[in-house]
Design an enzyme around this catalytic site. Structure first.
Site, PDB file in Angstrom:
ATOM      1  N   SER A  32       0.804  -1.236   0.000  1.00 20.32           N
ATOM      2  CA  SER A  32       0.000   0.000   0.000  1.00 20.32           C
ATOM      3  C   SER A  32       0.832   1.279   0.000  1.00 20.32           C
ATOM      4  O   SER A  32       0.311   2.353  -0.300  1.00 20.32           O
ATOM      5  CB  SER A  32      -0.922   0.035   1.214  1.00 20.32           C
ATOM      6  OG  SER A  32      -2.016  -0.813   1.013  1.00 20.32           O
ATOM      7  N   LYS A  52       0.782   3.385  -2.999  1.00 22.60           N
ATOM      8  CA  LYS A  52      -0.343   4.269  -3.319  1.00 22.60           C
ATOM      9  C   LYS A  52       0.062   5.746  -3.275  1.00 22.60           C
ATOM     10  O   LYS A  52      -0.509   6.562  -4.003  1.00 22.60           O
ATOM     11  CB  LYS A  52      -1.502   4.028  -2.336  1.00 22.60           C
ATOM     12  CG  LYS A  52      -2.158   2.666  -2.510  1.00 22.60           C
ATOM     13  CD  LYS A  52      -3.084   2.335  -1.333  1.00 22.60           C
ATOM     14  CE  LYS A  52      -3.742   0.979  -1.505  1.00 22.60           C
ATOM     15  NZ  LYS A  52      -4.455   0.525  -0.286  1.00 22.60           N
ATOM     16  N   TYR A 101      -1.925  -1.962 -10.845  1.00 23.52           N
ATOM     17  CA  TYR A 101      -2.057  -1.896  -9.385  1.00 23.52           C
ATOM     18  C   TYR A 101      -1.281  -3.028  -8.699  1.00 23.52           C
ATOM     19  O   TYR A 101      -0.556  -2.802  -7.724  1.00 23.52           O
ATOM     20  CB  TYR A 101      -3.543  -1.946  -9.013  1.00 23.52           C
ATOM     21  CG  TYR A 101      -3.787  -1.922  -7.533  1.00 23.52           C
ATOM     22  CD1 TYR A 101      -3.520  -0.773  -6.785  1.00 23.52           C
ATOM     23  CD2 TYR A 101      -4.237  -3.050  -6.860  1.00 23.52           C
ATOM     24  CE1 TYR A 101      -3.723  -0.753  -5.419  1.00 23.52           C
ATOM     25  CE2 TYR A 101      -4.448  -3.034  -5.496  1.00 23.52           C
ATOM     26  CZ  TYR A 101      -4.181  -1.894  -4.777  1.00 23.52           C
ATOM     27  OH  TYR A 101      -4.368  -1.873  -3.424  1.00 23.52           O
ATOM     28  N   VAL A 139       1.231  -3.840   3.815  1.00 25.99           N
ATOM     29  CA  VAL A 139       1.181  -5.165   4.450  1.00 25.99           C
ATOM     30  C   VAL A 139       2.456  -5.973   4.236  1.00 25.99           C
ATOM     31  O   VAL A 139       2.590  -7.076   4.763  1.00 25.99           O
ATOM     32  CB  VAL A 139      -0.043  -5.991   3.983  1.00 25.99           C
ATOM     33  CG1 VAL A 139      -1.339  -5.376   4.485  1.00 25.99           C
ATOM     34  CG2 VAL A 139      -0.061  -6.164   2.484  1.00 25.99           C
TER      35      VAL A 139
END
Lengths: 305, 305, 305, 305
Positions: free
Chosen positions: B61, B64, B189, B259
């Site tokens: 993440s 992002k 992604y 994570v």
């Protein structure tokens, strides 16, 4: 500094026409849409006042940080945060849904209505009079102003238009998240929302949070540094209703707003800011107040984030 | 400084036993639970490295914020924030519910999965290869490391365990919040999540955000000050999943976790922090990483809020 | 009887102008808004046909009761209802929210999209071809019509406008409520929705459910009485999307509608009713079809509730 | 007939041990877990009584159909269904969430608590005394029993454990879905829930609904056929809390249950059924009552669906 603030005042107050005065509480609807006050109190005690800096209005949701600070001081963070969370939420300030969905039905954070009501309920003082006295007392100290009082007409108006808050309180008690007499608890809540203040008062309270609990006007340590930091952090993520995220991006200063039109800002180590202008945007934040905060953040280079 | 960080490393890494390694992506489950790396890069370019500071892990993440920065640079904030909000949310990172409830079905913010997927979709580059190339390119510049690459096994593992993200993407397209080829968008992604990095890289990227976009190692301005501030603000309110509010209270530093066990911290005007330790708490944040961040905030007095 | 139905046809078809043809699937948008067909098949085999009783349209959601009947026959009610519930729901037919909120994330009932997709997935037949063959086979028997086939253009149109259903399916698999190849399962679902039928066919299928599984035209027992009753009961509470409650009040007959404009009614022990008129109300039910069902219920005194 | 019912009684009452007596209202917790009564009243006036058919218990939610019938008679369906919907819901009987999510915040149906409270509020009678008098009067007529009265201890117990219902009422008023004095409205609601009855009474009321409003014991037309049918239809889709769908499948008879342990069933044109056994399943329905209803449906072949 004074000149910068004067200019900011001049430009920001024009924005007020884009907002609408809160009308769900009849007495609030009587606010003067043209009133605009701005005040800055620095950690060294210097003050800058502009416009209607002494124009009276009520704290409304800004009172939630006073009660939160009181509960943190008297009960400690562990106890407080076992009853309310620290999570920002995208739900409206008076949402019940989130309470119902998430076991253990703990309010997301102390700055939404359900959370603020729970915070009132866990204050150690017994009864409505003692609770509100303790809140008023802390409020006066945070603002270095002994004459702080309650606007009785607003208080009674709040009390008569409180179906949603009553619904929240009964719901919280039905799921075991709130104990005690609901009329007592709500009465304290309505009274704290009706505390009369002005931009100057807000700026001093903001400065006290900025100076880790030391009030730069009275020179007294009012709350612990740890409480001041905790409140600042929660203001950052949850202080501007569901406009908190956008405010962090555009302004980047811990702040708390109220539907009375006030916004309190706090720049750690530097200053407190108080601004008032009653017309609100659709999220419940003062339109001219937001404009002023944004300009202050840029012009005084006091963005924190 | 070096001594302080060594001590923090020593104490924090012991906490790792309280966490659990992410297992929903099989390849992530193979991470070394004992790896612990810590790095600090200051805005003057000085660096402090401790433990397994070069231990490889994937951004997950944390990627992002790279894509968000890229979209802000290439599309501008107005376009980006017409497609994703800036509101923190108490929903889990992969929630669909919120999307369904709130018209106009815009993801709450760019750091939850649905928001990050939308950000990928609005990058101006055409096709999956060009999109990921642009992201990798920016990532290398933010980290001053030309050898940054993708962990192919993690990427394929992500791709095979992606039902929830596929569900999100199809939902977003069904309500008109996402356009384009879903397999292309998700492929980008999954690849950005699989970018291999280390604590040192993270600290440099953190420092670049801290220095308003100037990479203190390469000496180059990578992104505009405005983009850097926007990303920092969003990290503050949304960077640590639904632990963001608690992190703001306890640590008070803009940060983003993944994570894979990494946490990137950024102290405006002072430093970037990178820490990695794979075992996670139930919210998806590295347990030892959180402990280290908390200690750094206190010991280095670099709390922002 | 014939006269009564003719009059009902005449009056009901005028209502069609108040509805709108389904347009979210391009091919459906081509339906003839003026087509109106009505058919009644009694349990003794007599039939009454009126208007465009042989006008072709696609089953759409009416197909869900065929697949449900098949799953009940082949898997038994215990297995079926361990995978989908029997609860009516006030959520739209394609809602994801409810799935996310309620552990164990089982679709509320087999007649909403998520439930129907799960029912397809638990059919014992392996692979998409065998699954759809079994459904077609049962459909032909329930309708006593060997020439039932799929409308290929509608099928392909469904397949190309299926983002929401894909989202549901991936979500279901991500929470463990659906197993198997999603493209296979959805392909069967899109094909069953695209089965071509007419009002007469519907009335025979309705009669077969009314006669506890015995098809009064072919004279064969197609499904067990228990399956017939179970399907009738679920139609009563969930058959008309979120108009089911209102339909129970106003019409009081177990029924299932589809966005192709068809409605199948079943009066236990007496008759099956088939009606078609493509323009729909905002809940997705045929406007003229609803009017006809209401009049039939009153004029033929065949209300069940 | 008598023998069949005796056998059903014998078998069903054994099931009671699998349930738990409602305890959220203290006075209800005192119910006798071994009491079991069953009564059937046919449309020709014949009656069959078994077990503790005269054992007293309170109507609880069964009272909702009395008030609904009263409102339909006095206000007409259009007015009633402009204030409450007719949609079954998968939410618990005391849910607030659904109210908040769906504009116009109208309760889903008149048999969930929020809906029943709204129905009380729209009764034309002024004040709490007149409202409850009208309800009691209709209740007596529906049961052909002039001695029907309120259990005062249960009433006071309900009143003291009513946080959730108060929360619902205040919420409804806050969104404009309920007008009037909340304490008055809730008082009527608590009193109607506390009406004392027995299995025989229930069976007569059930028969009155079954005979389209004609009470077969008194021989009088109590309510219009249209009101009787509307109430039956709403019982079918919403009468058994969130067990309504399963009950439709397994029993297939319009019915309404209460947490006092009673279930009223109504077989149109044939009979009314009353059964009581206080231990409940987790959905709030009498366990032995459900068993008895299922057997009656099968043995007497009186399934409607």
């Amino acid at each position: 500094m004074k000149d910068i603030l004067e200019e900011i005042s001049k430009r920001s107050r024009l924005k007020a026409t884009e907002g609408t005065i809160a009308s769900y509480i009849p007495e609030l609807a009587k606010a003067d849409p043209e009133a605009f006050g701005l005040a800055v109190t620095e950690c060294d005690g210097s003050q800058y006042l502009s416009g209607n800096w002494d124009h009276p209005f009520t704290l409304q949701s800004i009172s939630k940080i006073v009660t939160l600070a009181l509960a943190l001081e008297e009960r400690g963070p562990e106890r407080v945060f076992s009853s309310v969370g620290t999570s920002p939420t995208a739900d409206p300030f008076n949402s019940i849904m989130r309470l119902e969905m998430d076991a253990p039905h703990r309010p997301n954070n102390p700055l939404i209505n359900s959370g603020a009501i729970v915070v009132v309920s866990i204050l150690p003082e017994e009864g409505r009079e003692r609770k509100i006295d303790a809140i008023m007392d802390l409020c006066r100290k945070l603002m270095a102003n002994d004459s702080i009082d309650i606007d009785d007409r607003v208080y009674r108006s709040e009390k008569n238009t409180s179906d949603r808050n009553r619904s929240l309180a009964y719901f919280l008690r039905s799921v075991g998240s709130l104990n005690g007499d609901i009329e007592d608890i709500l009465d304290v809540y309505f009274r704290q929302c009706s505390i009369k203040t002005c931009a100057k008062d807000l700026s001093i309270m903001g400065a006290t949070f900025a100076c880790d609990g030391l009030n730069p006007i009275s020179g007294k340590q009012i709350i612990s540094p740890s409480t001041a930091r905790t409140v600042r952090a929660i203001m950052t993520t949850c202080g501007m209703y569901d406009g908190s995220g956008e405010f962090a991006v555009k302004v980047g200063i811990p702040a708390k707003s109220g539907v009375g039109g006030g916004i309190l800002g706090t720049v750690p180590g530097r200053m407190g800011i108080g601004v008032v202008s009653p017309p609100l945007d659709e999220k419940g934040n003062s339109v001219a107040g937001l404009a002023a905060m944004k300009e202050i953040s840029e012009k005084l280079r006091c963005r924190v984030l």
